[in-house]
Scaffold this active site. Structure first.
Site, PDB file in Angstrom:
ATOM      1  N   ASP A 268       0.121  -1.735  11.458  1.00  0.00           N
ATOM      2  CA  ASP A 268      -0.592  -2.527  10.457  1.00  0.00           C
ATOM      3  C   ASP A 268      -1.531  -3.466  11.205  1.00  0.00           C
ATOM      4  O   ASP A 268      -1.677  -3.350  12.428  1.00  0.00           O
ATOM      5  CB  ASP A 268       0.396  -3.287   9.545  1.00  0.00           C
ATOM      6  N   HIS A 322      -5.781  -2.723   6.859  1.00  0.00           N
ATOM      7  CA  HIS A 322      -4.499  -2.903   7.564  1.00  0.00           C
ATOM      8  C   HIS A 322      -4.563  -2.386   9.004  1.00  0.00           C
ATOM      9  O   HIS A 322      -3.607  -1.782   9.509  1.00  0.00           O
ATOM     10  CB  HIS A 322      -3.361  -2.223   6.791  1.00  0.00           C
ATOM     11  N   GLU A 393      -5.761  -1.328  -0.130  1.00  0.00           N
ATOM     12  CA  GLU A 393      -6.268  -2.690   0.011  1.00  0.00           C
ATOM     13  C   GLU A 393      -7.474  -2.842   0.938  1.00  0.00           C
ATOM     14  O   GLU A 393      -7.527  -3.762   1.739  1.00  0.00           O
ATOM     15  CB  GLU A 393      -5.137  -3.624   0.476  1.00  0.00           C
TER      16      GLU A 393
END
Ligand SMILES: *[C@@H]1O[C@H](CO)[C@@H](O)[C@H](O)[C@H]1NC(C)=O
Ligand SMILES: *[C@@H]1O[C@H](CO)[C@@H](O)[C@H](O)[C@H]1NC(C)=O
Ligand SMILES: *[C@@H]1O[C@H](CO)[C@@H](O)[C@H](O)[C@H]1NC(C)=O
Ligand SMILES: *[C@@H]1O[C@H](CO)[C@@H](O)[C@H](O)[C@H]1NC(C)=O
Ligand SMILES: *[C@@H]1O[C@H](CO)[C@@H](O)[C@H](O)[C@H]1NC(C)=O
Length: 606
Positions: A268, A322, A393
């Site tokens: 991440d 991420h 995201e």
């Protein structure tokens, strides 16, 4: 002399057996309580009564030494977790068995399937002895048991179409005979798991010495198969590192609960613990320390360990968002910015959670680095195994504030609208996929992506092929995204945020989802719904606390996905509490789910 001794021993043994039959009931001084399966099919706690030591003569109504022994034969599903989906017929009688006499006959498994089954019989024995405890001293006064295992195919591919069904029968005729029949070795493994849940042991005291009596359900007929082919647990090793040992312990608990996919969110923006051979900079710049890394052989080892327990490992390299730490060396290496907004502050302007970072979609070097990373992964993934490319995201203001990217859009005659950025994101996804495919050597690997702005039902078909992509939805249970994606022909995996996000309740305004909430989350029933997943996001969990955050809650989901019962939690409660004890016995620090009194007094706290 030896012969006389042996003869004496035999005579003594016969005498003992004779005496036991004559006087087979006694009071065990080590126990305060006994349990009896009463007419409402609950194990009812009663003061310790004289109990038959040998179950050959046991009357149905007689109390049993332990709650666990009672649970085996009380109620339709006894102590089984998850409960089987089809026929279950359990006798209401137990018989003593001698655990060291259990033998296994592999009828037709060959090669890898045979080795797999042999190793699984050892795991099975290990599990029943773990339940017996550290100082287990089994009395050898029961029947011998033989387990016949027959599989119809020795193919050892573990994939979306592996047939995990099995049937199991226990009968008694001189000895105990167990017959396991399954189309695959993986189905037979599940059967051994079930068998381990039809056996228990309890303490008895004889002449001041404590022994352990093993008992098995005397007759059983079970036919079983899972409702969903994907029953997953997500572990996140980027927010906080998890040791290989911890990951294996989660796999053990998954196997005990018949979960079958470990979704490994390995990287991440916080850290990049995966050691790539071809791109060593990723973990050099991205890991928390040189010890907080996974070598490719660690990953292979985990994949093997999981497969032995019927579990696939799906690796996720989350991109383009991420991604930050681990990607910050590009400029130094003459490759330009591989990621942008890395660790940028104030973070709220550039990402959803600090530290920020997003891959740079217009730098072609990004794709060659990804290609090298994918090569390493392809080297260790089982052939054809599904790959998770993340895709959640993407934070447009990050790209929108990066001069290199907005200049590129200008030069292409594109505006800075939402649509332009979605197109850029989609371009990234296509290029990354091309790289992956070129490394695998075909275009068939199923790819999972998280639901996102790109997977909105109205636009998804423009960007992502339904033949190629599986969408993992992470919306709340009242959101109709899963239904709409299925209507549009996509296969999906459901990670219901307000039931199966195990990190909830530890940050912000999120609420903890107790096991009942987890259990009650019924997902859409459609062949396009491959299954679901509990997500243990890693911000507030590490080696020290993960067991109790994941377990036994993930096991509640396991029954939801294995048998999808329409009954309520109260019908599952006694078995669930029992399963929690089982996990603890097997070395999992599973959280307490009820006061001990409620465990001991079934149904009286619901
Ligand atoms: C059976 O046992 C449970 C638990 O002790 C108790 O609540 C219930 O009343 C009992 N039922 C009958 C019919 O005795
Ligand atoms: C196991 O036995 C040892 C030695 O007799 C004893 O000290 C210990 O407490 C026992 N452990 C358990 C869990 O019963
Ligand atoms: C999936 O596994 C089955 C056996 O379980 C095998 O027959 C099939 O070829 C495999 N499919 C793929 C795509 O590898
Ligand atoms: C799985 O195997 C069982 C037992 O052989 C069989 O009845 C069932 O049809 C198979 N399921 C699928 C989906 O092939
Ligand atoms: C990108 O930034 C510009 C201003 O620099 C703004 O006009 C535009 O709306 C932004 N685009 C998006 C999708 O937010």
């Amino acid at each position: 002399m030896q012969k006389i001794c042996d003869k004496m021993k035999t005579i003594l043994l016969l005498l003992q057996v004779f005496l036991l039959f004559v006087d087979g009931s006694y009071n065990d001084g080590t126990k305060q309580w006994s349990w009896i399966c009463n007419t409402s099919r609950k194990c009812e706690k009663v003061p310790n009564a004289p109990v038959h030591k040998y179950f050959y003569n046991r009357q149905e109504k007689e109390p049993l030494y332990s709650l666990e022994a009672c649970r085996l034969i009380c109620g339709q599903y006894g102590a089984l977790w998850p409960r089987p989906t089809k026929d279950v017929d359990l006798s209401q009688d137990l018989i003593n068995i001698n655990p060291s006499s259990i033998s296994f006959q592999m009828l037709n498994a060959i090669d890898e399937a045979r080795d797999f089954l042999i190793e699984n019989t050892q795991l099975f024995l290990k599990n029943i002895f773990l339940e017996c405890g550290k100082n287990c001293s089994a009395v050898n006064n029961g029947l011998d048991a033989t387990v016949f295992i027959s599989i119809s195919n020795s193919n050892m591919d573990l994939n979306w179409s592996t047939n995990e069904s099995y049937s199991l029968e226990i009968s008694k005729a001189g000895g105990v005979y167990v017959t396991i029949t399954a189309p695959s070795a993986f189905g037979a493994r599940h059967a051994l798991e079930t068998l381990s849940q039809l056996i228990t042991s309890y303490k008895i005291q004889e002449n001041g010495i404590i022994h352990h009596q093993f008992v098995i359900v005397s007759k059983a007929v079970i036919k079983d198969k899972p409702q969903y082919p994907y029953r997953g647990l997500l572990l996140d090793t980027a927010r906080n590192f998890l040791s290989v040992h911890t990951i294996k312990r989660q796999i053990n608990a998954m196997a005990s609960s018949k979960l079958n996919v470990l979704h490994w969110h390995i990287t991440d923006s916080q850290s990049f613990p995966l050691e790539s051979v071809r791109v060593p900079q990723l973990s050099k710049y991205g890991s928390y320390s040189s010890k907080n890394t996974y070598s490719l052989s660690d990953v292979s080892d985990i994949i093997r360990y999981a497969k032995l327990r019927g579990i696939r490992v799906i690796l996720e390299i989350d991109a383009p968002s991420h991604s930050g730490n681990g990607w910050q060396w590009g400029r130094e290496a003459g490759l330009g910015d591989l990621a942008v907004c890395v660790n940028q502050e104030p973070w709220r302007s550039y990402c959803i959670q600090p530290p920020c970072g997003q891959l740079n979609p217009i730098n072609s070097n990004v794709y060659s680095v990804l290609g090298d990373l994918y090569s390493d992964i392809v080297d260790i993934l089982p052939k054809g195994e599904t790959f998770h490319m993340g895709g959640d995201e993407v934070f447009i203001p990050c790209w929108n504030s990066t001069l290199e990217i907005v200049n590129y859009l200008d030069s292409q005659g594109q505006d800075r609208s939402h649509e332009s950025f979605l197109a850029l994101w989609s371009y990234f996804q296509q290029e990354a996929l091309k790289k992956f495919d070129s490394k695998v050597g075909n275009e068939n690997t199923p790819i999972v992506l998280w639901s996102s702005a790109l997977t909105e039902p109205e636009i998804i078909e423009k960007y992502l092929s339904k033949n190629r992509y599986i969408i993992e939805t992470w919306v709340p249970s009242d959101n109709d995204l899963p239904t709409k994606l299925v209507e549009r022909g996509y296969n999906i995996i459901v990670a219901t945020k307000d039931a199966w996000y195990l990190d909830h309740g530890f940050w912000g305004t999120t609420e903890y989802h107790n096991w009942r909430k987890v259990y009650q989350n019924r997902i859409l029933n459609s062949p396009s719904v491959l299954g679901g997943e509990a997500c243990m996001w890693g911000e507030y969990v590490d080696d020290t606390s993960i067991d109790s955050k994941v377990w036994p809650r993930a096991a509640a989901m396991a029954e939801r996905l294995w048998s999808d019962p329409s009954s309520s939690t109260s019908a599952a409660e006694a078995r669930f509490y029992r399963h929690r004890e089982r996990l603890v016995a097997r070395g999992i620090q599973a959280d307490a789910v009820t006061p001990r009194w409620c465990y001991q007094n079934e149904g009286m706290c619901s």
